[in-house]
Enzyme design. Structure first.
Site, PDB file in Angstrom:
ATOM      1  N   CYS A 108       0.814  -1.219   0.000  1.00 31.12           N
ATOM      2  CA  CYS A 108       0.000   0.000   0.000  1.00 31.12           C
ATOM      3  C   CYS A 108       0.847   1.268   0.000  1.00 31.12           C
ATOM      4  CB  CYS A 108      -0.932   0.001   1.199  1.00 31.12           C
ATOM      5  SG  CYS A 108      -1.969  -1.466   1.226  1.00 31.12           S
ATOM      6  N   HIS A 242      -3.404   6.941   3.721  1.00 28.17           N
ATOM      7  CA  HIS A 242      -3.850   5.665   3.174  1.00 28.17           C
ATOM      8  C   HIS A 242      -5.228   5.324   3.759  1.00 28.17           C
ATOM      9  CE1 HIS A 242      -3.908   1.717   1.643  1.00 28.17           C
ATOM     10  NE2 HIS A 242      -3.556   1.097   2.741  1.00 28.17           N
ATOM     11  N   ASN A 272     -10.289   0.047   0.807  1.00 28.10           N
ATOM     12  CA  ASN A 272      -8.827   0.108   0.697  1.00 28.10           C
ATOM     13  C   ASN A 272      -8.402  -0.459  -0.653  1.00 28.10           C
ATOM     14  OD1 ASN A 272      -6.083  -0.346   0.864  1.00 28.10           O
ATOM     15  ND2 ASN A 272      -6.140  -1.419   2.837  1.00 28.10           N
TER      16      ASN A 272
HETATM   17  N1  ACO Z   1     -18.224  -8.732  10.365  1.00 33.78           N
HETATM   18  C1  ACO Z   1     -18.570  -9.126  11.593  1.00 33.78           C
HETATM   19  N2  ACO Z   1     -17.690  -9.542  12.518  1.00 33.78           N
HETATM   20  C2  ACO Z   1     -16.391  -9.544  12.172  1.00 33.78           C
HETATM   21  C3  ACO Z   1     -15.946  -9.134  10.897  1.00 33.78           C
HETATM   22  C4  ACO Z   1     -16.932  -8.722   9.976  1.00 33.78           C
HETATM   23  N3  ACO Z   1     -16.619  -8.308   8.725  1.00 33.78           N
HETATM   24  N4  ACO Z   1     -14.609  -9.234  10.851  1.00 33.78           N
HETATM   25  C5  ACO Z   1     -14.199  -9.691  12.046  1.00 33.78           C
HETATM   26  N5  ACO Z   1     -15.275  -9.884  12.851  1.00 33.78           N
HETATM   27  C6  ACO Z   1     -15.313 -10.368  14.214  1.00 33.78           C
HETATM   28  C7  ACO Z   1     -14.151 -11.238  14.549  1.00 33.78           C
HETATM   29  O1  ACO Z   1     -14.388 -12.572  14.138  1.00 33.78           O
HETATM   30  C8  ACO Z   1     -14.101 -11.091  16.046  1.00 33.78           C
HETATM   31  O2  ACO Z   1     -15.063 -11.935  16.624  1.00 33.78           O
HETATM   32  P1  ACO Z   1     -14.715 -12.795  17.949  1.00 33.78           P
HETATM   33  O3  ACO Z   1     -14.406 -11.768  18.996  1.00 33.78           O
HETATM   34  O4  ACO Z   1     -15.956 -13.551  18.161  1.00 33.78           O
HETATM   35  O5  ACO Z   1     -13.522 -13.610  17.578  1.00 33.78           O
HETATM   36  C9  ACO Z   1     -14.547  -9.649  16.290  1.00 33.78           C
HETATM   37  O6  ACO Z   1     -15.222  -9.255  15.079  1.00 33.78           O
HETATM   38  C10 ACO Z   1     -13.424  -8.691  16.551  1.00 33.78           C
HETATM   39  O7  ACO Z   1     -12.407  -8.900  15.600  1.00 33.78           O
HETATM   40  P2  ACO Z   1     -11.119  -8.029  15.602  1.00 33.78           P
HETATM   41  O8  ACO Z   1     -10.188  -8.548  14.559  1.00 33.78           O
HETATM   42  O9  ACO Z   1     -10.618  -7.913  16.987  1.00 33.78           O
HETATM   43  O10 ACO Z   1     -11.725  -6.615  15.149  1.00 33.78           O
HETATM   44  P3  ACO Z   1     -10.999  -5.227  15.049  1.00 33.78           P
HETATM   45  O11 ACO Z   1     -11.742  -4.229  15.815  1.00 33.78           O
HETATM   46  O12 ACO Z   1      -9.524  -5.329  15.255  1.00 33.78           O
HETATM   47  O13 ACO Z   1     -11.239  -4.850  13.528  1.00 33.78           O
HETATM   48  C11 ACO Z   1     -10.055  -4.791  11.464  1.00 33.78           C
HETATM   49  C12 ACO Z   1     -10.706  -5.663  12.515  1.00 33.78           C
HETATM   50  C13 ACO Z   1     -11.122  -3.896  10.863  1.00 33.78           C
HETATM   51  C14 ACO Z   1      -9.449  -5.652  10.397  1.00 33.78           C
HETATM   52  C15 ACO Z   1      -8.981  -3.892  12.140  1.00 33.78           C
HETATM   53  O14 ACO Z   1      -8.147  -4.679  12.943  1.00 33.78           O
HETATM   54  C16 ACO Z   1      -8.137  -3.180  11.125  1.00 33.78           C
HETATM   55  O15 ACO Z   1      -8.606  -2.317  10.389  1.00 33.78           O
HETATM   56  N6  ACO Z   1      -6.838  -3.477  11.083  1.00 33.78           N
HETATM   57  C17 ACO Z   1      -5.968  -2.846  10.143  1.00 33.78           C
HETATM   58  C18 ACO Z   1      -6.213  -3.407   8.796  1.00 33.78           C
HETATM   59  C19 ACO Z   1      -5.439  -2.651   7.780  1.00 33.78           C
HETATM   60  O16 ACO Z   1      -5.087  -1.510   7.922  1.00 33.78           O
HETATM   61  N7  ACO Z   1      -5.158  -3.286   6.709  1.00 33.78           N
HETATM   62  C20 ACO Z   1      -4.482  -2.552   5.702  1.00 33.78           C
HETATM   63  C21 ACO Z   1      -3.417  -3.271   5.262  1.00 33.78           C
HETATM   64  S1  ACO Z   1      -3.869  -4.113   3.856  1.00 33.78           S
HETATM   65  C22 ACO Z   1      -2.597  -3.800   2.893  1.00 33.78           C
HETATM   66  O17 ACO Z   1      -1.783  -3.026   3.210  1.00 33.78           O
HETATM   67  C23 ACO Z   1      -2.513  -4.568   1.617  1.00 33.78           C
END
Ligand code: ACO
Length: 315
Positions: A108, A242, A272
């Protein structure tokens, strides 16, 4: 150098959170509040190279330049249908340029890495006009039954034309190897001699680790560009970050103690699109007349690797 023109292209298919909730155990409420994404543009019948060529043509047109004036093309891309030839070479032919070209894969952060390469070639006296294109289809990297990843991404292409000038004030790049946080394996063709076990694995992500890295890296990269140029965060007119997660953008905004109005966003209806996020956002701000001549702009991106970078430039 200076940015003389911008262009971007999005695929026509719009996929809303509600559409995803039709086949995934997720909801509009979860995706919207945890990521800021409401809908995204997803490739259906488009080819990524055609979108990249069109974005490049729009950037050239915006710069008032023709393809034969280009000295170099850099394409930032993580994945596309071609393994070879390189996407930049396909773009070169598509726009009718004759200059050398190169592809880079810096996830990214690719657009910012590409600008640094362009600027370095310019400083070395090797080039005058450079086309940078980011073209990405991350929706082809994820498992569409994995709600933790596929909801985050959209596709698109963004481009910028760089010409002689002294508007690019500072670029800071960084890398910190962490191959177990955000990765994907693809299966190569077998040979009669392969004895090791190989696997095909869609994009895997430790979301919370990426989140923490992103906030820390972006805050640090931007601060380094400010320190080196003697500017304060207050002096920056626009922060183009980003578009990975609105909560990441908000955390960086709070770290920099800057008003929300300085942070244009399009994550809500784009998702993204990897390294295309920054040039697409740049193009949208440019075309909407958001920038005034002399505005100071900080751009920052991070991605798999981990790699990250920030760019400080004057409009
Ligand atoms: N819908 C519903 N529930 C979901 C979803 C969804 N789409 N995705 C995850 N959950 C659930 C999980 O299973 C988990 O459930 P559990 O507690 O029963 O196990 C719960 O939600 C919490 O999951 P977390 O992973 O802790 O959620 P978090 O608040 O961390 O959000 C996210 C996840 C959005 C991915 C966040 O961590 C994030 O944005 N991280 C950064 C991602 C990023 O920036 N990526 C960019 C890089 S990609 C690249 O560079 C190519």
């Amino acid at each position: 150098m200076r940015i003389a023109g911008t262009g971007s292209v999005l695929p026509k298919k719009v996929v809303t959170n509600d559409m995803l909730a039709g086949f995934l155990d997720t909801s509009d409420e979860w995706i919207r509040t945890r990521t800021g994404v409401v809908s995204r543009h997803v490739i259906s019948d488009e080819k990524l190279e055609d979108m990249a060529i069109e974005a490049a043509k729009r950037a050239l047109d915006n710069a008032g330049m023709t393809a034969d004036e280009l000295d170099f093309i850099i394409c930032s891309n993580v994945v596309n249908e071609y393994v070879t030839p390189q996407l930049s070479c396909i773009i070169q032919g598509g726009i009718g340029a004759e200059c050398p070209c190169i592809d880079i894969n810096c996830a990214c952060a690719g657009f910012i890495y590409a600008v640094e390469i362009a600027e370095s070639f310019y400083q070395a006296g090797k080039v005058k006009n450079v086309l940078v294109v980011s073209a990405e289809e991350p929706t082809r990297m994820t498992d569409w039954s994995d709600r933790r990843t596929c909801v985050l991404f959209g596709d698109g292409a963004g481009a910028a034309v760089l010409t002689p000038g002294d508007n690019i004030r500072c670029v800071k790049l960084s890398a910190s190897s962490a191959t177990d946080k955000l990765w994907q394996y693809r299966l190569l063709h077998p040979t009669p001699y392969i004895t090791k076990e190989e696997v095909d694995v869609p994009l895997q992500m430790k979301g919370q680790d990426v989140f923490k890295f992103a906030v820390k890296a972006a805050s640090k990269d931007i601060s380094r560009t400010l320190k080196e140029t003697g500017h304060s965060a207050d002096e920056v007119d626009h922060y183009l970050l980003h578009q990975a997660n609105i909560r990441i953008i908000n955390a960086i905004q709070e770290y920099l103690e800057q008003p929300k109005e300085k942070f244009p966003v399009n994550i809500e209806d784009h998702g993204n699109s990897s390294s295309s996020c920054c040039p697409i956002l740049l193009d949208e701000c440019n075309r909407s007349g958001r920038f005034r001549k002399g505005d100071l702009i900080a751009m920052s991106a991070f991605g798999a690797g981990f790699v990250s970078g920030a760019l400080l430039f004057e409009w």
